[in-house]
Scaffold this active site. Sequence first.
Site, mmCIF file in Angstrom:
data_model
loop_
_atom_site.group_PDB
_atom_site.id
_atom_site.type_symbol
_atom_site.label_atom_id
_atom_site.label_comp_id
_atom_site.label_asym_id
_atom_site.label_seq_id
_atom_site.Cartn_x
_atom_site.Cartn_y
_atom_site.Cartn_z
ATOM 1 N N GLY A 1 30.056 -123.622 -60.676
ATOM 2 C CA GLY A 1 28.831 -124.350 -60.358
ATOM 3 C C GLY A 1 27.760 -123.397 -59.867
ATOM 4 O O GLY A 1 27.890 -122.173 -59.959
ATOM 5 N N HIS B 1 30.182 -112.887 -69.842
ATOM 6 C CA HIS B 1 29.914 -114.324 -69.728
ATOM 7 C C HIS B 1 29.018 -114.584 -68.520
ATOM 8 O O HIS B 1 29.260 -114.037 -67.447
ATOM 9 C CB HIS B 1 31.229 -115.096 -69.542
ATOM 10 N N ASP C 1 27.227 -117.546 -66.014
ATOM 11 C CA ASP C 1 27.392 -118.927 -65.561
ATOM 12 C C ASP C 1 26.072 -119.678 -65.750
ATOM 13 O O ASP C 1 25.079 -119.374 -65.086
ATOM 14 C CB ASP C 1 27.802 -118.919 -64.079
ATOM 15 N N HIS D 1 24.616 -105.169 -64.513
ATOM 16 C CA HIS D 1 25.882 -105.027 -63.780
ATOM 17 C C HIS D 1 27.066 -105.355 -64.699
ATOM 18 O O HIS D 1 28.025 -104.592 -64.796
ATOM 19 C CB HIS D 1 25.871 -105.960 -62.567
ATOM 20 N N GLU D 2 26.975 -106.484 -65.385
ATOM 21 C CA GLU D 2 28.087 -106.903 -66.242
ATOM 22 C C GLU D 2 28.304 -105.911 -67.385
ATOM 23 O O GLU D 2 29.438 -105.635 -67.775
ATOM 24 C CB GLU D 2 27.839 -108.310 -66.805
ATOM 25 N N HIS E 1 30.501 -103.221 -66.404
ATOM 26 C CA HIS E 1 31.924 -103.547 -66.574
ATOM 27 C C HIS E 1 32.328 -103.397 -68.049
ATOM 28 O O HIS E 1 33.377 -102.858 -68.373
ATOM 29 C CB HIS E 1 32.199 -104.987 -66.153
ATOM 30 N N HIS F 1 34.064 -102.196 -59.810
ATOM 31 C CA HIS F 1 33.119 -102.361 -58.700
ATOM 32 C C HIS F 1 33.047 -101.117 -57.820
ATOM 33 O O HIS F 1 34.062 -100.495 -57.517
ATOM 34 C CB HIS F 1 33.511 -103.564 -57.850
#
Lengths: 89, 589
Positions: free
Chosen positions: B77, B97, B99, B294-295, B298, B304
């Site tokens: 959420g 992905h 949100d 940031h993603e 990864h 991190h």
Amino acid sequence: WSAPLKSVFVTFPGDIMKNMTDTELAEGYLKKFGYINTLKRSGFQSMVSTSKALKRMQRQMGLEETGEMDKSTLDAMKRPRCGVPDVAN
Amino acid sequence: YKTFDGDLKWDNRDVTYRIINYTPDMDISLIDDAFARAFKVWSDVTPLTFTRLFDGTADIMISFGKADHGDPYPFDGKDGLLAHAYPPGEGVQGDAHFDDDEYWTLGTGPAVKTSYGNAEGAMCHFPFTFEGKAYTTCTTSGRTDNLPWCATTADYSSDKKYGFCPSELLYTFDGNADGAKCVFPFVFLGQEYDSCTTEGRNDGYRWCATTSNFDNDKKYGFCPSRDTSVIGGNAEGEPCHFPFVFLGKEYDSCTSEGRGDGKLWCSTTNSYDDDNKWGFCPDQGYSLFLVAAHEFGHALGLDHSNIREALMYPMYSYVKDFSLHEDDIEGIQYLYGEVMKNGVIIQNRIKMRKCPLLNPFSQPTLFSFFRKQNNTDETDSPDGPTDPTTTATTRPVDPTKDACKLTNFDTITVIDGELHFFKDGHYWKMSSERNGGLQGPFSISQKWPALPAVIDSAFENILARKLYFFSGTRFWVYTGKSVLGPRSIEKLGLPNSIQKVEGALQRGKGKVLLFSGENYWRLDVKAQKIDKGYPRYTDAVFGGVPSDAHDVFQYKAHIYFCRDRFYWRMNSRRQVDRVGYVKYDLLKC
């Protein structure tokens, strides 16, 4: 003196976030981001104590390492963040 | 910084990405641009390039989703988890992905790009004044067609610059209607709809038909969010209704009453008590650019960081003038190197901290230095020395001599504290320091002219400062530049039945185990003789490793047995504690 405000909390339909206690929030956070229940390579489950896990989380986040669920730790847990665990499983 | 276990990274430098779907929160062009800028953050400091694909499978597949979105890690959420991404690899690995219960902006409130009008697609300027009144959101004031609009300068009255704001009355996105606008009312499963709906979907996205009857025409698109729309809740896309009644009390603005988390919300009808329709009020939102950068870190192989100012720190915080932190740069260049103007890739230009008095396997401590430049007398690189204060390891981009392209090596051994990889007349070396870089290829004949191209095994007698090399049934001993040999391995007491020595392990002072086939012998280096009681079966002493290992060596207190591209690592208690890839774990490819 004014009377204290009486807050009433309601359950909003469609709200994914459930009302959680601080303890529930902390436990969920520590598990989700890998600070406790770290699966070791050899396959056994290692239960790290909550205090140790909190210290580990506090170190990662640059907080004072108290090992306790203090306000700054809880505040950090409530901040928006990336979903990738901090401690690899 | 931290990399993922095994230093997962892309083999190719031209990484592809594909945007699978879009958030309704921003114009498609803004989303495309945010992602492109996020990739540029990384391509600016590495030799990586990023190419966008419009179909098929890309290395990095980018998508927006809500809650359960098809992988084992559901979103939660609004706020909390913002996004996640997988480290490099096949399938879902490398994917990112986001949100879509978040409000995606450029980090400072609604990012509203206009269409049509006379501002050529400029962004809305909030606040703007129109007929003496200030507006902080798009408005339908002054229009009879109900289309929201905004000024693109501070004062519409003087500048007359305007454009239309995202609205389903103007266009849709994705779907199958080429962006056509919604047609209201439309019929879906026999029922008539006057606004966008989430009916018929389980992902919470609002859609509409672009003809009057979806049941007949099957034409649809997704509705863009208006800047005044609520986020999440159960009325996403609807505007707040002010005033509204909640628990009998009237509210003229968003409130956090009724919630324990302090988030502002509003009712989308005049009475929450009656209708229970609500959503969160638009806020600053999260910068899609910052979160994507940031993603993508990864997705490129960075885990991190615990440096608060680093991009790879797990928490979100908005920064206006973003620049990549040194920690992030070091991390990504550890994986991919950096690129210089002449096209030469600087491999692993890593600032390392080392106390020179400690042994090379000790933990990093105080002092900073850069990787030592290749010795010019042992490099095949055409590049000359560089500035000694910022020296780096250069490596020509020649795939035929790229250690990372090799499946296996003739032998791997440690010389002078550095891991050496030998193959067909060349060798590479990897510093034993944490984050040390790979250097090479170097020519074996240039460094050790007496040796043949194929080396089966080698070890260093540190005390005597001698290097032993084995090839077939012969061996050589180097002391500095002087060499003894070739001599027959039979002289050491090895049987004439063995074809080659495939591995060598130092065991204490002056003893070395020599491996061949399923057996090993113990050599007394000082006496130059095999000890009595040998050979022994390898698997009787070293359980759990391949009996046909072609390289055996000791590195950082572990024994490595290599077969093909894999290694079996054994600890001091002779337990196999890791099996991995030579390429990724030792070569750091």
